[in-house]
Every structure is written in structure tokens, then in C-alpha cells.
Design a protein around this motif. Structure first.
Motif, PDB file in Angstrom:
ATOM      1  N   GLU A  30      -9.170 -19.496  31.392  1.00 44.45           N
ATOM      2  CA  GLU A  30      -9.640 -19.630  31.147  1.00 44.45           C
ATOM      3  C   GLU A  30     -10.827 -20.676  31.350  1.00 44.45           C
ATOM      4  O   GLU A  30     -11.572 -20.960  31.147  1.00 44.45           O
ATOM      5  N   PHE A  31     -10.134 -22.056  31.596  1.00 43.11           N
ATOM      6  CA  PHE A  31     -10.362 -22.795  31.972  1.00 43.11           C
ATOM      7  C   PHE A  31     -11.503 -23.080  33.278  1.00 43.11           C
ATOM      8  O   PHE A  31     -12.349 -23.923  33.066  1.00 43.11           O
ATOM      9  N   PRO A  32     -10.961 -22.184  33.737  1.00 40.40           N
ATOM     10  CA  PRO A  32     -12.029 -22.167  35.065  1.00 40.40           C
ATOM     11  C   PRO A  32     -13.519 -21.531  35.111  1.00 40.40           C
ATOM     12  O   PRO A  32     -14.417 -22.239  35.443  1.00 40.40           O
ATOM     13  N   GLU A  33     -13.103 -20.438  33.833  1.00 38.52           N
ATOM     14  CA  GLU A  33     -14.038 -19.675  34.120  1.00 38.52           C
ATOM     15  C   GLU A  33     -15.482 -20.556  32.405  1.00 38.52           C
ATOM     16  O   GLU A  33     -16.413 -20.687  32.575  1.00 38.52           O
ATOM     17  N   GLU A  34     -13.961 -21.377  31.918  1.00 37.36           N
ATOM     18  CA  GLU A  34     -14.513 -22.590  31.058  1.00 37.36           C
ATOM     19  C   GLU A  34     -16.175 -23.214  31.566  1.00 37.36           C
ATOM     20  O   GLU A  34     -16.725 -23.761  31.117  1.00 37.36           O
ATOM     21  N   LYS A  35     -15.112 -23.817  32.709  1.00 39.56           N
ATOM     22  CA  LYS A  35     -15.594 -24.688  33.717  1.00 39.56           C
ATOM     23  C   LYS A  35     -16.970 -24.849  34.272  1.00 39.56           C
ATOM     24  O   LYS A  35     -18.163 -25.387  34.779  1.00 39.56           O
ATOM     25  N   HIS A  55     -17.191 -29.143  24.517  1.00 41.05           N
ATOM     26  CA  HIS A  55     -16.422 -28.658  22.678  1.00 41.05           C
ATOM     27  C   HIS A  55     -15.569 -27.761  23.184  1.00 41.05           C
ATOM     28  O   HIS A  55     -14.100 -27.772  22.753  1.00 41.05           O
ATOM     29  N   ARG A  56     -15.283 -26.603  24.356  1.00 34.73           N
ATOM     30  CA  ARG A  56     -14.233 -25.640  23.988  1.00 34.73           C
ATOM     31  C   ARG A  56     -13.594 -26.199  25.183  1.00 34.73           C
ATOM     32  O   ARG A  56     -11.970 -26.707  25.096  1.00 34.73           O
ATOM     33  N   LEU A  57     -13.874 -27.093  25.980  1.00 37.02           N
ATOM     34  CA  LEU A  57     -12.877 -27.284  27.537  1.00 37.02           C
ATOM     35  C   LEU A  57     -12.799 -28.542  26.922  1.00 37.02           C
ATOM     36  O   LEU A  57     -11.556 -29.242  27.082  1.00 37.02           O
ATOM     37  N   LYS A  58     -13.469 -29.217  25.809  1.00 33.17           N
ATOM     38  CA  LYS A  58     -12.103 -30.573  24.863  1.00 33.17           C
ATOM     39  C   LYS A  58     -10.371 -30.147  24.685  1.00 33.17           C
ATOM     40  O   LYS A  58      -9.835 -30.865  24.673  1.00 33.17           O
ATOM     41  N   HIS A  59     -10.525 -28.483  24.288  1.00 36.40           N
ATOM     42  CA  HIS A  59      -9.704 -28.512  23.734  1.00 36.40           C
ATOM     43  C   HIS A  59      -8.384 -29.066  24.616  1.00 36.40           C
ATOM     44  O   HIS A  59      -7.635 -28.909  24.637  1.00 36.40           O
ATOM     45  N   LYS A  60      -8.821 -27.779  25.681  1.00 36.68           N
ATOM     46  CA  LYS A  60      -7.949 -27.690  27.255  1.00 36.68           C
ATOM     47  C   LYS A  60      -7.568 -29.023  27.101  1.00 36.68           C
ATOM     48  O   LYS A  60      -6.564 -29.433  28.208  1.00 36.68           O
ATOM     49  N   ILE A  61      -8.565 -30.327  27.715  1.00 36.16           N
ATOM     50  CA  ILE A  61      -7.929 -30.924  28.206  1.00 36.16           C
ATOM     51  C   ILE A  61      -6.561 -31.798  27.261  1.00 36.16           C
ATOM     52  O   ILE A  61      -5.583 -32.212  27.659  1.00 36.16           O
ATOM     53  N   SER A  69      -8.886 -38.735  27.443  1.00 41.11           N
ATOM     54  CA  SER A  69      -9.786 -37.908  28.296  1.00 41.11           C
ATOM     55  C   SER A  69     -10.101 -37.242  27.244  1.00 41.11           C
ATOM     56  O   SER A  69     -11.471 -37.240  27.613  1.00 41.11           O
ATOM     57  N   TYR A  70      -9.638 -36.990  26.719  1.00 43.17           N
ATOM     58  CA  TYR A  70     -10.410 -36.192  25.000  1.00 43.17           C
ATOM     59  C   TYR A  70     -11.188 -36.956  24.366  1.00 43.17           C
ATOM     60  O   TYR A  70     -12.294 -36.701  24.164  1.00 43.17           O
ATOM     61  N   GLU A  71     -10.757 -38.299  24.395  1.00 41.58           N
ATOM     62  CA  GLU A  71     -11.650 -38.976  23.858  1.00 41.58           C
ATOM     63  C   GLU A  71     -13.280 -39.527  24.412  1.00 41.58           C
ATOM     64  O   GLU A  71     -14.446 -38.904  24.120  1.00 41.58           O
ATOM     65  N   PHE A  91     -16.200 -37.012  32.488  1.00 41.59           N
ATOM     66  CA  PHE A  91     -16.262 -35.966  32.039  1.00 41.59           C
ATOM     67  C   PHE A  91     -15.809 -35.251  33.624  1.00 41.59           C
ATOM     68  O   PHE A  91     -14.517 -34.127  33.426  1.00 41.59           O
ATOM     69  N   GLU A  92     -16.807 -34.621  34.100  1.00 36.77           N
ATOM     70  CA  GLU A  92     -16.692 -33.947  35.572  1.00 36.77           C
ATOM     71  C   GLU A  92     -15.639 -34.477  36.206  1.00 36.77           C
ATOM     72  O   GLU A  92     -14.458 -33.548  36.834  1.00 36.77           O
ATOM     73  N   GLN A  93     -15.160 -35.632  35.972  1.00 32.96           N
ATOM     74  CA  GLN A  93     -13.644 -36.437  36.970  1.00 32.96           C
ATOM     75  C   GLN A  93     -12.277 -35.641  35.693  1.00 32.96           C
ATOM     76  O   GLN A  93     -11.712 -35.012  37.053  1.00 32.96           O
ATOM     77  N   ILE A  94     -12.625 -35.830  35.395  1.00 25.16           N
ATOM     78  CA  ILE A  94     -11.481 -34.582  34.021  1.00 25.16           C
ATOM     79  C   ILE A  94     -11.608 -33.496  34.733  1.00 25.16           C
ATOM     80  O   ILE A  94     -10.016 -33.124  34.459  1.00 25.16           O
ATOM     81  N   LEU A  95     -12.653 -33.305  34.736  1.00 23.95           N
ATOM     82  CA  LEU A  95     -12.521 -31.234  35.139  1.00 23.95           C
ATOM     83  C   LEU A  95     -11.498 -31.675  36.047  1.00 23.95           C
ATOM     84  O   LEU A  95     -10.764 -30.602  36.888  1.00 23.95           O
ATOM     85  N   THR A  96     -12.356 -31.929  37.401  1.00 24.86           N
ATOM     86  CA  THR A  96     -11.203 -32.335  38.437  1.00 24.86           C
ATOM     87  C   THR A  96     -10.735 -32.335  38.099  1.00 24.86           C
ATOM     88  O   THR A  96      -9.364 -31.453  39.363  1.00 24.86           O
ATOM     89  N   THR A  97      -9.720 -33.158  37.869  1.00 28.76           N
ATOM     90  CA  THR A  97      -8.607 -33.197  37.778  1.00 28.76           C
ATOM     91  C   THR A  97      -7.622 -32.731  37.455  1.00 28.76           C
ATOM     92  O   THR A  97      -6.543 -32.099  37.406  1.00 28.76           O
ATOM     93  N   ILE A  98      -7.763 -31.519  36.239  1.00 23.87           N
ATOM     94  CA  ILE A  98      -6.909 -30.788  36.080  1.00 23.87           C
ATOM     95  C   ILE A  98      -7.527 -29.628  36.740  1.00 23.87           C
ATOM     96  O   ILE A  98      -6.358 -28.836  37.180  1.00 23.87           O
ATOM     97  N   THR A  99      -8.535 -29.654  37.398  1.00 24.76           N
ATOM     98  CA  THR A  99      -9.009 -27.744  38.119  1.00 24.76           C
ATOM     99  C   THR A  99      -7.316 -28.499  39.383  1.00 24.76           C
ATOM    100  O   THR A  99      -6.868 -27.721  39.929  1.00 24.76           O
ATOM    101  N   ALA A 100      -7.491 -29.304  40.011  1.00 24.02           N
ATOM    102  CA  ALA A 100      -6.285 -29.581  41.096  1.00 24.02           C
ATOM    103  C   ALA A 100      -5.312 -29.654  40.849  1.00 24.02           C
ATOM    104  O   ALA A 100      -4.092 -28.920  40.889  1.00 24.02           O
ATOM    105  N   TYR A 101      -4.418 -30.094  39.602  1.00 27.25           N
ATOM    106  CA  TYR A 101      -3.407 -29.525  38.578  1.00 27.25           C
ATOM    107  C   TYR A 101      -2.404 -28.524  38.358  1.00 27.25           C
ATOM    108  O   TYR A 101      -2.149 -27.978  39.434  1.00 27.25           O
ATOM    109  N   ILE A 102      -4.036 -27.567  38.235  1.00 27.73           N
ATOM    110  CA  ILE A 102      -4.040 -26.221  38.021  1.00 27.73           C
ATOM    111  C   ILE A 102      -2.882 -25.794  38.881  1.00 27.73           C
ATOM    112  O   ILE A 102      -2.376 -24.917  38.495  1.00 27.73           O
TER     113      ILE A 102
END
Length: 105
Positions: A30-35, A55-61, A69-71, A91-102
Motif C-alpha cells: 500500500e505505501f508505494p501506491e499511496e505515495k 491523510h492516508r499516508l499519515k496513518h502509515k507514518i 512526523s505524524y504531527e 512531509f516528502e522527507q518523511i516519505l523518503t525515510t519510510i521508503t528506505a526503511y521498507i
């Protein structure tokens, strides 16, 4: 800087490795699709859709235990209601961090 973790997923799974694996698989799908949806709506400058994506990505965070990061994502989501992109860079830095972690789980 916060780092993603699986603490919440571990709590949900309660030691059941099958449930843990299923939850991780769902997020990895789901995360890559939502991103991508976020970046697509950003390109179209569709603020309502961008807000929905955040809003959807916030829940993955949140699932990854990233409270600060959620805040930041929550603030960005509210800014988007005013067609204000303040917070987009964070926000986009958070997405990058999660992408790397996944990629590591």
C-alpha cells in the motif's frame, strides 16, 4: 531525527509471525501506491486529492511509530485545506525515510 520501527506492528501481531508478516506485506504494497498517488495529485495541483493522500499516508507514518512526523503530516494536511503547501518538504522527507526503511524489512 526519528527512525521508523515495527513496535506497533509487533503489538498488533502479539507474537504471531504470520500476522506480523501479513501486516508488513500490506504496508509494503500500500505505501508505494499511496505515495505515488500523492505525487500524481501534486503534479495535477489537485489540493483536495493531495490532502486526501496525505491523510492516508499519515496513518502509515503512525504505524511506523513516527510521532513527530505524524504531527508534521497533520499540520501539512491542514495547510493543504488552505491551498498552502507549507510542510511539503518535511512531509516528502518523511516519505523518503519510510521508503528506505521498507526496503530493509
Amino acid at each position: 531525527m526519528e527512525y521508523p520501527n515495527l513496535t506497533y506492528i509487533e503489538q498488533l501481531a502479539r507474537g504471531d509471525q504470520k500476522i506480523r508478516a501479513t501486516l508488513i506485506d500490506v504496508i509494503k504494497t500500500e505505501f508505494p501506491e499511496e505515495k505515488q498517488d500523492y505525487y500524481d495529485s501534486l503534479e495535477k495541483k489537485d489540493y483536495k486529492k493531495i490532502e486526501e493522500n496525505v491523510h492516508r499516508l499519515k496513518h502509515k507514518i503512525s504505524i511506523f511509530g513516527l510521532e513527530k512526523s505524524y504531527e508534521l503530516a497533520n499540520t501539512y494536511e491542514h495547510n493543504l485545506r488552505e491551498k498552502n503547501r507549507d510542510g511539503a518538504e518535511d512531509f516528502e522527507q518523511i516519505l523518503t525515510t519510510i521508503t528506505a526503511y521498507i526496503k530493509t524489512i
